[in-house]
Design a protein around this motif. Structure first.
Motif, PDB file in Angstrom:
ATOM      1  N   PRO A 171      -3.413   5.681   6.686  1.00  0.00           N
ATOM      2  CA  PRO A 171      -2.766   4.442   7.127  1.00  0.00           C
ATOM      3  C   PRO A 171      -3.331   4.007   8.471  1.00  0.00           C
ATOM      4  O   PRO A 171      -3.633   4.834   9.328  1.00  0.00           O
ATOM      5  CB  PRO A 171      -1.295   4.829   7.244  1.00  0.00           C
ATOM      6  CG  PRO A 171      -1.305   6.300   7.470  1.00  0.00           C
ATOM      7  CD  PRO A 171      -2.521   6.830   6.765  1.00  0.00           C
TER       8      PRO A 171
ATOM      9  N   GLN B 144       2.025   9.664   8.043  1.00  0.00           N
ATOM     10  CA  GLN B 144       0.897  10.600   7.979  1.00  0.00           C
ATOM     11  C   GLN B 144       1.318  11.954   7.502  1.00  0.00           C
ATOM     12  O   GLN B 144       2.386  12.388   7.521  1.00  0.00           O
ATOM     13  CB  GLN B 144       0.210  10.707   9.331  1.00  0.00           C
ATOM     14  CG  GLN B 144      -0.470   9.410   9.710  1.00  0.00           C
ATOM     15  CD  GLN B 144      -1.105   9.470  11.069  1.00  0.00           C
ATOM     16  OE1 GLN B 144      -0.759  10.281  11.919  1.00  0.00           O
ATOM     17  NE2 GLN B 144      -2.058   8.599  11.298  1.00  0.00           N
TER      18      GLN B 144
ATOM     19  N   TRP C 105      -7.583   8.716   2.120  1.00  0.00           N
ATOM     20  CA  TRP C 105      -7.170   7.402   2.599  1.00  0.00           C
ATOM     21  C   TRP C 105      -6.232   7.661   3.779  1.00  0.00           C
ATOM     22  O   TRP C 105      -5.507   8.646   3.784  1.00  0.00           O
ATOM     23  CB  TRP C 105      -6.403   6.628   1.532  1.00  0.00           C
ATOM     24  CG  TRP C 105      -7.207   6.189   0.360  1.00  0.00           C
ATOM     25  CD1 TRP C 105      -7.572   6.946  -0.711  1.00  0.00           C
ATOM     26  CD2 TRP C 105      -7.732   4.890   0.112  1.00  0.00           C
ATOM     27  NE1 TRP C 105      -8.281   6.206  -1.612  1.00  0.00           N
ATOM     28  CE2 TRP C 105      -8.395   4.921  -1.126  1.00  0.00           C
ATOM     29  CE3 TRP C 105      -7.692   3.692   0.816  1.00  0.00           C
ATOM     30  CZ2 TRP C 105      -9.025   3.813  -1.681  1.00  0.00           C
ATOM     31  CZ3 TRP C 105      -8.311   2.577   0.256  1.00  0.00           C
ATOM     32  CH2 TRP C 105      -8.972   2.651  -0.967  1.00  0.00           C
TER      33      TRP C 105
ATOM     34  N   TYR D  67      -3.238   7.431  -4.804  1.00  0.00           N
ATOM     35  CA  TYR D  67      -4.500   7.541  -4.078  1.00  0.00           C
ATOM     36  C   TYR D  67      -5.211   8.841  -4.416  1.00  0.00           C
ATOM     37  O   TYR D  67      -4.581   9.885  -4.498  1.00  0.00           O
ATOM     38  CB  TYR D  67      -4.251   7.483  -2.567  1.00  0.00           C
ATOM     39  CG  TYR D  67      -3.696   6.155  -2.104  1.00  0.00           C
ATOM     40  CD1 TYR D  67      -4.542   5.120  -1.761  1.00  0.00           C
ATOM     41  CD2 TYR D  67      -2.320   5.945  -2.035  1.00  0.00           C
ATOM     42  CE1 TYR D  67      -4.035   3.895  -1.348  1.00  0.00           C
ATOM     43  CE2 TYR D  67      -1.811   4.723  -1.614  1.00  0.00           C
ATOM     44  CZ  TYR D  67      -2.674   3.705  -1.276  1.00  0.00           C
ATOM     45  OH  TYR D  67      -2.172   2.498  -0.868  1.00  0.00           O
TER      46      TYR D  67
ATOM     47  N   GLN E 177      -3.955   0.926   4.042  1.00  0.00           N
ATOM     48  CA  GLN E 177      -4.665   2.185   3.807  1.00  0.00           C
ATOM     49  C   GLN E 177      -6.159   1.903   3.946  1.00  0.00           C
ATOM     50  O   GLN E 177      -6.655   0.895   3.427  1.00  0.00           O
ATOM     51  CB  GLN E 177      -4.374   2.726   2.407  1.00  0.00           C
ATOM     52  CG  GLN E 177      -2.927   3.111   2.199  1.00  0.00           C
ATOM     53  CD  GLN E 177      -2.548   4.327   3.009  1.00  0.00           C
ATOM     54  OE1 GLN E 177      -3.307   5.285   3.132  1.00  0.00           O
ATOM     55  NE2 GLN E 177      -1.343   4.305   3.564  1.00  0.00           N
TER      56      GLN E 177
ATOM     57  N   ASP F  68       0.812  -1.215   0.000  1.00  0.00           N
ATOM     58  CA  ASP F  68       0.000   0.000   0.000  1.00  0.00           C
ATOM     59  C   ASP F  68       0.848   1.268   0.000  1.00  0.00           C
ATOM     60  O   ASP F  68       0.408   2.314  -0.457  1.00  0.00           O
ATOM     61  CB  ASP F  68      -0.941   0.015   1.214  1.00  0.00           C
ATOM     62  CG  ASP F  68      -0.186   0.052   2.535  1.00  0.00           C
ATOM     63  OD1 ASP F  68       0.498  -0.944   2.860  1.00  0.00           O
ATOM     64  OD2 ASP F  68      -0.266   1.075   3.233  1.00  0.00           O
ATOM     65  N   SER F  69       2.085   1.177   0.485  1.00  0.00           N
ATOM     66  CA  SER F  69       2.971   2.345   0.563  1.00  0.00           C
ATOM     67  C   SER F  69       3.864   2.512  -0.669  1.00  0.00           C
ATOM     68  O   SER F  69       4.644   3.449  -0.741  1.00  0.00           O
ATOM     69  CB  SER F  69       3.850   2.242   1.813  1.00  0.00           C
ATOM     70  OG  SER F  69       4.613   1.039   1.753  1.00  0.00           O
TER      71      SER F  69
ATOM     72  N   TYR G 228     -10.310  -1.563   3.286  1.00  0.00           N
ATOM     73  CA  TYR G 228      -8.869  -1.641   3.538  1.00  0.00           C
ATOM     74  C   TYR G 228      -8.134  -2.146   2.305  1.00  0.00           C
ATOM     75  O   TYR G 228      -8.491  -3.176   1.738  1.00  0.00           O
ATOM     76  CB  TYR G 228      -8.581  -2.586   4.706  1.00  0.00           C
ATOM     77  CG  TYR G 228      -8.992  -2.017   6.034  1.00  0.00           C
ATOM     78  CD1 TYR G 228      -8.045  -1.450   6.872  1.00  0.00           C
ATOM     79  CD2 TYR G 228     -10.314  -2.030   6.446  1.00  0.00           C
ATOM     80  CE1 TYR G 228      -8.413  -0.912   8.094  1.00  0.00           C
ATOM     81  CE2 TYR G 228     -10.685  -1.504   7.663  1.00  0.00           C
ATOM     82  CZ  TYR G 228      -9.725  -0.942   8.480  1.00  0.00           C
ATOM     83  OH  TYR G 228     -10.098  -0.411   9.695  1.00  0.00           O
TER      84      TYR G 228
ATOM     85  N   SER H 265     -10.119   3.549   3.498  1.00  0.00           N
ATOM     86  CA  SER H 265     -11.014   4.578   2.973  1.00  0.00           C
ATOM     87  C   SER H 265     -12.339   4.460   3.703  1.00  0.00           C
ATOM     88  O   SER H 265     -12.838   3.350   3.907  1.00  0.00           O
ATOM     89  CB  SER H 265     -11.247   4.361   1.474  1.00  0.00           C
ATOM     90  OG  SER H 265     -12.349   5.141   1.035  1.00  0.00           O
TER      91      SER H 265
END
Length: 170
Positions: free
Chosen positions: A32, A170, A30, A26, A43, A19-20, A129, A45
């Motif tokens: 983390p 973040q 979203w 994105y 991530q 996801d990173s 997720y 939503s």
């Protein structure tokens, strides 16, 4: 009689896009979230219409799998591979139990080699997720590795390290 199927695993040529990864773009909010996810985070939503677009190249025919979380409050999404028809993907699971089920689920089988774009669009405001996209080239289970009697697995979980990493994301 039933046909006998052999167990297959993600073999050589397989790839996991976390996801990173810079391969993920994105749109919409979203965030983390720490948990029992690949790499310790996924991530999430909580709004309809958010998207994650993942671009990758595979030299081999493959299947697509998504890492996600299933639970009684989870949302749904639609997935498009290379602009094709929308594939519905629901992460609702009424287990009646805690905790949520962190898992991977197949999105699409037998994708041709080449460059690809996968777009995941959330359908609702329930938590959805995205942990990873896995490009799986099916292979046979490999032979066992030789025994190593001088090592053991790490079994501790250092929450303060994961908290620092979450804050830096973040």
């Amino acid at each position: 009689p039933d046909a006998v199927r052999s167990l297959q695993v993600a073999g050589p040529g397989s790839l996991r896009i976390e996801d990173s990864s810079r391969a993920c773009a994105y749109m919409g909010p979203w965030a983390p979230e720490a948990g029992f996810f690949s790499g310790g985070y996924a991530q999430v939503s909580k709004q309809a219409g958010n998207t994650v677009t993942i671009q990758y190249v595979s030299a081999l025919q493959h299947d697509l799998w998504i890492g996600t979380s299933l639970y009684s409050d989870r949302g749904a999404a639609k997935v498009r591979v290379d602009g094709g028809a929308a594939i519905p993907f629901n992460t609702y699971l009424n287990t009646g139990l805690d905790p949520a089920v962190v898992t991977r689920r197949q999105l699409a089988p037998s994708i041709a080699p080449g460059p690809h774009t996968v777009v995941i669009t959330t359908n609702d405001a329930n938590p959805f997720y995205f942990d990873f996209l896995e490009i799986v080239v099916p292979g046979d289970v490999p032979d066992n590795l030789p025994a190593r009697l001088n090592i053991s697995p790490a079994l501790d979980y250092r929450s303060e390290e994961h908290t620092s990493e979450l804050q830096s994301r973040q």
